[in-house]
Scaffold this motif. Structure first.
Motif, PDB file in Angstrom:
ATOM      1  N   LEU A   1      27.692  39.189  46.395  1.00  0.00           N
ATOM      2  CA  LEU A   1      28.208  39.907  47.606  1.00  0.00           C
ATOM      3  C   LEU A   1      29.538  40.598  47.380  1.00  0.00           C
ATOM      4  O   LEU A   1      29.750  41.713  47.755  1.00  0.00           O
ATOM      5  N   MET A   2      30.652  39.749  46.879  1.00  0.00           N
ATOM      6  CA  MET A   2      31.855  40.331  46.571  1.00  0.00           C
ATOM      7  C   MET A   2      31.663  41.515  45.572  1.00  0.00           C
ATOM      8  O   MET A   2      32.499  42.578  45.653  1.00  0.00           O
ATOM      9  N   LEU A   3      30.927  41.385  44.403  1.00  0.00           N
ATOM     10  CA  LEU A   3      30.763  42.459  43.561  1.00  0.00           C
ATOM     11  C   LEU A   3      30.153  43.810  44.172  1.00  0.00           C
ATOM     12  O   LEU A   3      30.854  44.849  43.961  1.00  0.00           O
ATOM     13  N   LEU A   4      29.168  43.529  44.905  1.00  0.00           N
ATOM     14  CA  LEU A   4      28.641  44.766  45.424  1.00  0.00           C
ATOM     15  C   LEU A   4      29.443  45.487  46.341  1.00  0.00           C
ATOM     16  O   LEU A   4      29.633  46.505  46.577  1.00  0.00           O
ATOM     17  N   SER A   5      30.063  44.485  47.440  1.00  0.00           N
ATOM     18  CA  SER A   5      30.850  45.231  48.410  1.00  0.00           C
ATOM     19  C   SER A   5      32.413  45.631  47.907  1.00  0.00           C
ATOM     20  O   SER A   5      32.675  46.730  48.130  1.00  0.00           O
ATOM     21  N   GLY A   6      32.705  44.961  46.613  1.00  0.00           N
ATOM     22  CA  GLY A   6      34.002  45.470  46.184  1.00  0.00           C
ATOM     23  C   GLY A   6      33.900  46.819  45.375  1.00  0.00           C
ATOM     24  O   GLY A   6      34.632  47.684  45.520  1.00  0.00           O
ATOM     25  N   LEU A   7      32.709  47.003  44.808  1.00  0.00           N
ATOM     26  CA  LEU A   7      32.468  48.249  43.865  1.00  0.00           C
ATOM     27  C   LEU A   7      32.330  49.242  44.863  1.00  0.00           C
ATOM     28  O   LEU A   7      32.940  50.587  44.750  1.00  0.00           O
ATOM     29  N   THR A   8      31.752  49.193  46.075  1.00  0.00           N
ATOM     30  CA  THR A   8      31.491  50.182  47.105  1.00  0.00           C
ATOM     31  C   THR A   8      32.868  50.400  47.726  1.00  0.00           C
ATOM     32  O   THR A   8      33.243  51.812  47.871  1.00  0.00           O
ATOM     33  N   LEU A   9      33.843  49.649  48.033  1.00  0.00           N
ATOM     34  CA  LEU A   9      35.139  49.900  48.651  1.00  0.00           C
ATOM     35  C   LEU A   9      36.035  50.710  47.471  1.00  0.00           C
ATOM     36  O   LEU A   9      36.727  51.481  48.037  1.00  0.00           O
TER      37      LEU A   9
ATOM     38  N   PHE B   1      47.442  52.277  52.270  1.00  0.00           N
ATOM     39  CA  PHE B   1      47.240  51.593  53.481  1.00  0.00           C
ATOM     40  C   PHE B   1      46.344  52.618  54.465  1.00  0.00           C
ATOM     41  O   PHE B   1      45.627  52.235  55.424  1.00  0.00           O
ATOM     42  N   GLY B   2      46.636  53.975  54.758  1.00  0.00           N
ATOM     43  CA  GLY B   2      45.828  54.940  55.279  1.00  0.00           C
ATOM     44  C   GLY B   2      44.489  54.725  55.063  1.00  0.00           C
ATOM     45  O   GLY B   2      43.360  55.024  55.726  1.00  0.00           O
ATOM     46  N   LEU B   3      44.250  55.033  53.547  1.00  0.00           N
ATOM     47  CA  LEU B   3      42.751  54.956  53.035  1.00  0.00           C
ATOM     48  C   LEU B   3      42.002  53.710  53.590  1.00  0.00           C
ATOM     49  O   LEU B   3      40.933  53.656  53.812  1.00  0.00           O
ATOM     50  N   VAL B   4      42.520  52.388  53.402  1.00  0.00           N
ATOM     51  CA  VAL B   4      42.076  51.259  53.975  1.00  0.00           C
ATOM     52  C   VAL B   4      41.593  51.298  55.548  1.00  0.00           C
ATOM     53  O   VAL B   4      40.548  50.749  55.717  1.00  0.00           O
ATOM     54  N   GLU B   5      42.580  51.968  56.303  1.00  0.00           N
ATOM     55  CA  GLU B   5      42.285  52.153  57.740  1.00  0.00           C
ATOM     56  C   GLU B   5      40.931  53.165  57.988  1.00  0.00           C
ATOM     57  O   GLU B   5      40.102  53.047  58.666  1.00  0.00           O
TER      58      GLU B   5
ATOM     59  N   MET C   1      34.460  55.481  57.459  1.00  0.00           N
ATOM     60  CA  MET C   1      33.458  55.265  56.420  1.00  0.00           C
ATOM     61  C   MET C   1      32.296  54.569  57.148  1.00  0.00           C
ATOM     62  O   MET C   1      32.308  53.543  57.614  1.00  0.00           O
ATOM     63  N   PRO C   2      30.973  54.987  56.937  1.00  0.00           N
ATOM     64  CA  PRO C   2      29.864  54.408  57.202  1.00  0.00           C
ATOM     65  C   PRO C   2      29.770  52.848  56.982  1.00  0.00           C
ATOM     66  O   PRO C   2      29.749  52.611  55.882  1.00  0.00           O
ATOM     67  N   SER C   3      29.675  52.075  58.052  1.00  0.00           N
ATOM     68  CA  SER C   3      29.701  50.495  57.711  1.00  0.00           C
ATOM     69  C   SER C   3      30.889  50.044  56.927  1.00  0.00           C
ATOM     70  O   SER C   3      30.959  49.235  56.458  1.00  0.00           O
ATOM     71  N   GLY C   4      31.991  50.986  56.893  1.00  0.00           N
ATOM     72  CA  GLY C   4      33.256  50.324  56.096  1.00  0.00           C
ATOM     73  C   GLY C   4      33.883  49.174  56.581  1.00  0.00           C
ATOM     74  O   GLY C   4      34.246  48.273  55.877  1.00  0.00           O
ATOM     75  N   TRP C   5      33.944  49.170  58.045  1.00  0.00           N
ATOM     76  CA  TRP C   5      34.566  48.036  58.563  1.00  0.00           C
ATOM     77  C   TRP C   5      33.707  46.599  58.214  1.00  0.00           C
ATOM     78  O   TRP C   5      34.158  45.445  57.797  1.00  0.00           O
TER      79      TRP C   5
ATOM     80  N   MET D   1      32.924  41.777  55.025  1.00  0.00           N
ATOM     81  CA  MET D   1      32.325  40.924  54.132  1.00  0.00           C
ATOM     82  C   MET D   1      33.148  40.739  52.703  1.00  0.00           C
ATOM     83  O   MET D   1      33.071  39.340  52.191  1.00  0.00           O
ATOM     84  N   HIS D   2      33.863  41.199  52.457  1.00  0.00           N
ATOM     85  CA  HIS D   2      34.868  41.271  51.068  1.00  0.00           C
ATOM     86  C   HIS D   2      35.876  40.464  51.426  1.00  0.00           C
ATOM     87  O   HIS D   2      36.267  39.396  50.536  1.00  0.00           O
ATOM     88  N   MET D   3      36.383  40.534  52.578  1.00  0.00           N
ATOM     89  CA  MET D   3      37.720  39.557  52.873  1.00  0.00           C
ATOM     90  C   MET D   3      37.092  38.189  53.014  1.00  0.00           C
ATOM     91  O   MET D   3      37.659  36.991  52.678  1.00  0.00           O
ATOM     92  N   THR D   4      35.970  38.046  53.868  1.00  0.00           N
ATOM     93  CA  THR D   4      35.422  36.991  54.367  1.00  0.00           C
ATOM     94  C   THR D   4      34.779  36.011  53.044  1.00  0.00           C
ATOM     95  O   THR D   4      34.905  35.049  52.758  1.00  0.00           O
TER      96      THR D   4
END
Length: 407
Positions: free
Chosen positions: A68-76, A88-92, A98-102, A107-110
């Protein structure tokens, strides 16, 4: 006529060449599928001790969260730029536009917190059941190597959002590295890419975070391969020749899947209902080099080592104590040279009590780090460091000696 037949011959050869390539590709694909089926079948038939309990499902949880971390991290990574003025602005933007970016970032942080929690539980299980004893030293050492790589990767990822805690976390880590005699300043320059955290720091952290993710995959495969060769450990103290064994599939896969599903429920509950457990409000403010936060503290999984760093007056010795708390894990197979034998109830109680004291020491050191080692927390943190090291450097060797006398 000869010319016409020659042209026809060339056309025949050209037509036959793609056909041969297609046939060769089909043979290679068929061979690959056969090898994959053979490997899957062999792994499914892998004999495991029949008495493995639920603590042995942590490995499956770790693999699930890692994927899960690899898939979400590569997308981010596709939407991130390592620039101090943009990060910081890009993360916001990722979270809001970004579609489903939140969802991806949540998922990556959790996943980072769940992965570290499962890794610590996995480590404690190994210490309690002494799974590091021969012939499985390689399993333990590869696991400790994974712990170090994951910690470095997690810290690099912690810096990337470039919030207040990210910036000052990088600054504190750089000053700790700079305390090393003779080479400290040079190491700090390499770490930061300058005199203070900035765009070069983000470039280094992103490269480290991205590269180590694939190194971790490789080391996980090595870890699993060593387990495959040496055999799985077991809670039983009986000789391996007397243990009962069952194939991995279907007996253990079913329990692993159930454990992963239970973990997934907890994962979703924390991510959706209690995100404050794994996030810091200060990191939702952009990095400000001119304003030092009143309470600088890392993520919870670094707090014990942060506390050890703070309770020692000298920066260099604090760095040694903090880093040594992880390094001593690599020496465990040689500090405890005993054997898995049936012990008396008193000996088992001593083992459990010593490990609980070590765990309590780590929690106390974390609490001292949260309170910045002020007042009574300074003494509590120093006592916690002493208890932590006593477990590894005194209790484990003495346990081996007393075990030898008992035998």
């Amino acid at each position: 006529m000869h010319l016409i037949s020659g042209v026809r011959g060339e056309k025949g050869k050209m037509a036959a060449t793609p056909a041969r390539h297609t046939e060769q590709a089909e043979k290679e694909a068929h061979s690959f599928l056969q090898q994959a089926r053979a490997y899957t079948g062999h792994y499914g038939r892998l004999p495991l001790p029949a008495d493995l309990n639920w603590w042995w499902t942590i490995g499956a949880m770790l693999v699930a969260v890692l994927v899960l971390m690899l898939l979400s991290g590569l997308t981010l990574t596709l939407a991130y730029t390592p620039d101090a003025s943009l990060a910081f602005g890009l993360v916001e933007t990722i979270e809001r536009r970004m579609p489903s970016g939140w969802l991806l970032r949540a998922m990556h942080m959790t996943g980072a917190s769940f992965f570290m929690a499962a890794l610590y539980v996995h480590l404690l299980r190994g210490l309690y059941y002494r799974t590091y004893l021969p012939p499985r030293r390689g399993v333990w050492l590869s696991g400790c190597g994974l712990l170090v790589l994951v910690m470095v990767t997690a810290f690099a990822g912690y810096v990337l959002p470039w919030g207040q805690m990210s910036y000052w976390g990088a600054d504190v880590a750089a000053k700790a590295v700079g305390a090393v005699p003779f080479v400290g300043h040079g190491l700090e320059q390499v770490f930061l890419g300058g005199e203070s955290p900035g765009t070069p720091t983000l470039h280094r952290m992103l490269t480290l975070h991205f590269l180590l993710a694939f190194v971790i995959i490789g080391l996980v495969l090595v870890h699993v391969a060593v387990v495959h060769v040496k055999g799985s450990s077991s809670p039983s103290v009986q000789p391996e020749t007397r243990r009962k064994y069952l194939p991995f599939y279907p007996y253990f896969t079913t329990r692993d899947i159930l454990a992963v599903l239970v973990m997934a429920l907890g994962f979703v509950a924390v991510m959706c209902f209690w995100p404050g457990l794994i996030t810091e409000p200060a990191n939702y403010r952009p990095a400000n080099p001119l304003h030092t936060p009143a309470d600088i503290e890392p993520e919870w999984y670094f707090l014990p080592f942060y506390g050890m760093l703070q309770v020692v007056p000298s920066k260099f010795w604090g760095l040694l104590v903090s880093g040594g708390a992880v390094a001593v894990l690599f020496a465990v197979p040689w500090l405890d040279k005993g054997m898995r034998t049936a012990n008396s109830g008193l000996a088992q109680l001593a083992d459990a009590g010593a490990l609980l004291a070590c765990l309590g020491a780590a929690i106390t050191a974390a609490a001292a780090g949260v309170h910045h080692a002020q007042g009574g927390w300074l003494l509590a943190g120093q006592a916690a460091c002493l208890v932590y090291y006593l477990y590894f450097l005194v209790f484990l060797p003495l346990r081996t000696r007393f075990e030898g006398k008992g035998a």
